[in-house]
Design a protein around this motif. Structure first.
Motif, PDB file in Angstrom:
ATOM      1  N   ARG A 182       0.916  -1.072  -0.077  1.00  0.00           N
ATOM      2  CA  ARG A 182      -0.078   0.072   0.093  1.00  0.00           C
ATOM      3  C   ARG A 182       0.858   1.226  -0.112  1.00  0.00           C
ATOM      4  O   ARG A 182       0.606   2.070  -0.722  1.00  0.00           O
ATOM      5  N   ILE A 183       1.895   1.124   0.693  1.00  0.00           N
ATOM      6  CA  ILE A 183       2.753   2.360   0.798  1.00  0.00           C
ATOM      7  C   ILE A 183       3.686   2.627  -0.367  1.00  0.00           C
ATOM      8  O   ILE A 183       3.587   3.771  -0.835  1.00  0.00           O
ATOM      9  N   THR A 184       4.027   1.483  -0.849  1.00  0.00           N
ATOM     10  CA  THR A 184       4.634   1.408  -2.204  1.00  0.00           C
ATOM     11  C   THR A 184       3.898   1.974  -3.199  1.00  0.00           C
ATOM     12  O   THR A 184       4.430   2.887  -4.316  1.00  0.00           O
ATOM     13  N   ASP A 185       2.556   1.712  -3.298  1.00  0.00           N
ATOM     14  CA  ASP A 185       1.669   2.074  -4.513  1.00  0.00           C
ATOM     15  C   ASP A 185       1.660   3.506  -4.343  1.00  0.00           C
ATOM     16  O   ASP A 185       1.463   4.171  -5.456  1.00  0.00           O
ATOM     17  N   LEU A 186       1.360   4.102  -3.169  1.00  0.00           N
ATOM     18  CA  LEU A 186       1.525   5.410  -3.103  1.00  0.00           C
ATOM     19  C   LEU A 186       2.577   6.196  -3.651  1.00  0.00           C
ATOM     20  O   LEU A 186       2.372   7.429  -4.333  1.00  0.00           O
ATOM     21  N   GLY A 187       3.701   5.697  -3.035  1.00  0.00           N
ATOM     22  CA  GLY A 187       5.157   6.218  -3.770  1.00  0.00           C
ATOM     23  C   GLY A 187       5.137   6.535  -5.427  1.00  0.00           C
ATOM     24  O   GLY A 187       5.445   7.265  -5.774  1.00  0.00           O
ATOM     25  N   ALA A 188       4.694   5.395  -5.780  1.00  0.00           N
ATOM     26  CA  ALA A 188       4.910   5.068  -7.240  1.00  0.00           C
ATOM     27  C   ALA A 188       3.751   6.173  -7.984  1.00  0.00           C
ATOM     28  O   ALA A 188       4.145   6.992  -8.914  1.00  0.00           O
ATOM     29  N   SER A 246      -4.074 -21.455  -5.492  1.00  0.00           N
ATOM     30  CA  SER A 246      -4.425 -21.593  -6.963  1.00  0.00           C
ATOM     31  C   SER A 246      -3.896 -20.773  -7.897  1.00  0.00           C
ATOM     32  O   SER A 246      -4.142 -21.026  -9.156  1.00  0.00           O
ATOM     33  N   GLY A 247      -2.996 -19.815  -7.460  1.00  0.00           N
ATOM     34  CA  GLY A 247      -2.209 -19.124  -8.728  1.00  0.00           C
ATOM     35  C   GLY A 247      -1.549 -18.163  -8.027  1.00  0.00           C
ATOM     36  O   GLY A 247      -0.748 -18.240  -7.153  1.00  0.00           O
ATOM     37  N   ALA A 248      -1.690 -16.802  -8.250  1.00  0.00           N
ATOM     38  CA  ALA A 248      -1.038 -15.563  -7.963  1.00  0.00           C
ATOM     39  C   ALA A 248      -1.884 -14.497  -7.565  1.00  0.00           C
ATOM     40  O   ALA A 248      -2.677 -14.306  -8.238  1.00  0.00           O
ATOM     41  N   GLU A 249      -1.567 -13.764  -6.457  1.00  0.00           N
ATOM     42  CA  GLU A 249      -2.133 -12.644  -6.103  1.00  0.00           C
ATOM     43  C   GLU A 249      -1.087 -11.631  -6.109  1.00  0.00           C
ATOM     44  O   GLU A 249       0.014 -11.479  -5.624  1.00  0.00           O
ATOM     45  N   CYS A 250      -1.354 -10.392  -6.776  1.00  0.00           N
ATOM     46  CA  CYS A 250      -0.509  -9.151  -6.867  1.00  0.00           C
ATOM     47  C   CYS A 250      -0.735  -8.377  -5.637  1.00  0.00           C
ATOM     48  O   CYS A 250      -1.825  -7.943  -5.207  1.00  0.00           O
ATOM     49  N   LEU A 251       0.315  -8.271  -4.682  1.00  0.00           N
ATOM     50  CA  LEU A 251       0.169  -7.487  -3.574  1.00  0.00           C
ATOM     51  C   LEU A 251       0.235  -5.881  -3.744  1.00  0.00           C
ATOM     52  O   LEU A 251      -0.458  -5.256  -3.089  1.00  0.00           O
ATOM     53  N   THR A 252       1.027  -5.645  -4.836  1.00  0.00           N
ATOM     54  CA  THR A 252       1.159  -4.139  -5.162  1.00  0.00           C
ATOM     55  C   THR A 252      -0.046  -4.191  -6.206  1.00  0.00           C
ATOM     56  O   THR A 252      -0.330  -5.258  -7.062  1.00  0.00           O
ATOM     57  N   HIS A 253      -0.826  -2.912  -6.356  1.00  0.00           N
ATOM     58  CA  HIS A 253      -2.195  -2.729  -7.082  1.00  0.00           C
ATOM     59  C   HIS A 253      -1.966  -1.716  -8.120  1.00  0.00           C
ATOM     60  O   HIS A 253      -2.749  -1.530  -8.953  1.00  0.00           O
ATOM     61  N   HIS A 254      -0.849  -0.733  -7.969  1.00  0.00           N
ATOM     62  CA  HIS A 254      -0.734   0.325  -8.954  1.00  0.00           C
ATOM     63  C   HIS A 254      -0.577  -0.487 -10.399  1.00  0.00           C
ATOM     64  O   HIS A 254       0.121  -1.228 -10.784  1.00  0.00           O
ATOM     65  N   THR A 255      -1.475   0.184 -11.071  1.00  0.00           N
ATOM     66  CA  THR A 255      -1.757  -0.259 -12.598  1.00  0.00           C
ATOM     67  C   THR A 255      -0.453  -0.200 -13.492  1.00  0.00           C
ATOM     68  O   THR A 255      -0.007   1.028 -13.702  1.00  0.00           O
ATOM     69  N   PRO A 256       0.139  -1.331 -14.131  1.00  0.00           N
ATOM     70  CA  PRO A 256       1.364  -1.014 -14.970  1.00  0.00           C
ATOM     71  C   PRO A 256       0.962  -0.458 -16.434  1.00  0.00           C
ATOM     72  O   PRO A 256       0.058  -1.190 -17.011  1.00  0.00           O
ATOM     73  N   ALA A 257       1.292   0.724 -16.547  1.00  0.00           N
ATOM     74  CA  ALA A 257       1.376   1.111 -17.922  1.00  0.00           C
ATOM     75  C   ALA A 257       2.233   1.949 -18.164  1.00  0.00           C
ATOM     76  O   ALA A 257       2.848   2.825 -17.193  1.00  0.00           O
ATOM     77  N   LEU A 258       2.682   2.449 -19.489  1.00  0.00           N
ATOM     78  CA  LEU A 258       3.732   3.549 -19.634  1.00  0.00           C
ATOM     79  C   LEU A 258       3.007   4.775 -19.663  1.00  0.00           C
ATOM     80  O   LEU A 258       2.142   5.286 -20.195  1.00  0.00           O
ATOM     81  N   GLU A 259       3.592   5.622 -18.595  1.00  0.00           N
ATOM     82  CA  GLU A 259       2.945   7.006 -18.162  1.00  0.00           C
ATOM     83  C   GLU A 259       3.391   7.972 -19.575  1.00  0.00           C
ATOM     84  O   GLU A 259       4.634   8.164 -19.307  1.00  0.00           O
ATOM     85  N   ILE A 260       2.582   8.545 -20.085  1.00  0.00           N
ATOM     86  CA  ILE A 260       3.000   9.649 -21.122  1.00  0.00           C
ATOM     87  C   ILE A 260       2.880  10.951 -20.389  1.00  0.00           C
ATOM     88  O   ILE A 260       1.821  11.421 -20.003  1.00  0.00           O
ATOM     89  N   ARG A 261       4.174  11.687 -20.029  1.00  0.00           N
ATOM     90  CA  ARG A 261       3.966  12.973 -19.314  1.00  0.00           C
ATOM     91  C   ARG A 261       4.169  14.348 -20.091  1.00  0.00           C
ATOM     92  O   ARG A 261       4.837  14.170 -21.006  1.00  0.00           O
TER      93      ARG A 261
END
Length: 240
Positions: free
Chosen positions: A23-29, A225-240
């Motif tokens: 949760r903390i890392t997602d905010l930082g991102a 049964s598989g994998a759970e992403c602990l981080t939730h920030h959506t991966p995408a190339l940010e165009i700034r």
């Protein structure tokens, strides 16, 4: 090897700590990417990420925020060094907030202005390879099989020379680093069998050496049964 065998599978309390770290890392991102604008420096981005994570509850971090832009993003394991962001720069960010010394790292990327075709292509392949790697994570699969799933995407795209790395490594508690690579790695010829409770950071990154760098990751937990992403920030190339 006794401590390592105990550390490789996380307890429910350890997973709770890692979810809070995520949760903390997602905010930082989120904050770091917002700072990726022309004229800001790598230091501005790193400082914003660090400030946001500390204010959100992070303890001292064993590794400062990694922020590297433009030609320096094409140098593996480089970090912020006062460089000003300019039009066309790619920016690679890798961060990890910590909670009770537990980590859930995250890698994200941005481009200032219009991305060069080669950079856009690397981002597209990185995102596909990350998705495929996470889909391959499940109990009974070996580390090598997850690595093979990821590298097939990279090699099919003809970008192996821009990649040339393992797919991921174990993460959890950390003092001098968040990396538990000596405990387990998602890499070629590694027969380690995945079990519920294991956690891995999967950073899929590519570089045009000395020109640009792009990468995306998630920290994942192996479930029944598989994998759970602990981080939730959506991966995408940010165009700034």
């Amino acid at each position: 090897g006794i401590a390592e065998r105990a550390r490789i599978v996380k307890s429910p309390r350890e997973l709770a700590y890692m979810r809070e770290a995520a949760r903390i890392t997602d905010l930082g991102a989120t904050v770091a990417l917002a700072q990726c604008t022309e004229g800001h420096s790598e230091n501005d981005v790193a400082a914003a990420a660090y400030d946001a994570m500390v204010r959100a509850g992070s303890e001292w971090m064993a590794r400062d925020p990694i922020v590297t832009a433009g030609d320096r993003a094409g140098l593996p394991h480089s970090s912020f060094m006062r460089r000003r962001l300019a039009h066309g720069d790619s920016v690679l960010i890798e961060i990890g907030g910590t909670f009770h010394r537990y980590y859930a790292p995250l890698m994200r990327s941005a481009v200032i202005g219009t991305p060069a075709p080669a950079v856009a292509r690397m981002a597209e392949v990185c995102l596909e390879a990350l998705q495929v790697a996470i889909a391959a994570v499940r109990p009974g699969t070996t580390s090598a099989e997850v690595d093979s799933a990821c590298r097939r995407v990279v090699k099919r795209a003809g970008l192996w020379e821009n990649y040339r790395k393992r797919t991921g490594y174990s993460v959890g508690i950390g003092f001098s680093s968040w990396v538990e690579g000596t405990i387990a790695s998602l890499k070629e010829d590694d027969a380690t069998m995945l079990r519920p409770g294991m956690c891995f950071h999967i950073p899929v990154a590519m570089r045009i050496y000395g020109e640009a760098g792009i990468g995306f990751s998630h920290t994942v937990h192996v479930t029944e049964s598989g994998a759970e992403c602990l981080t939730h920030h959506t991966p995408a190339l940010e165009i700034r």
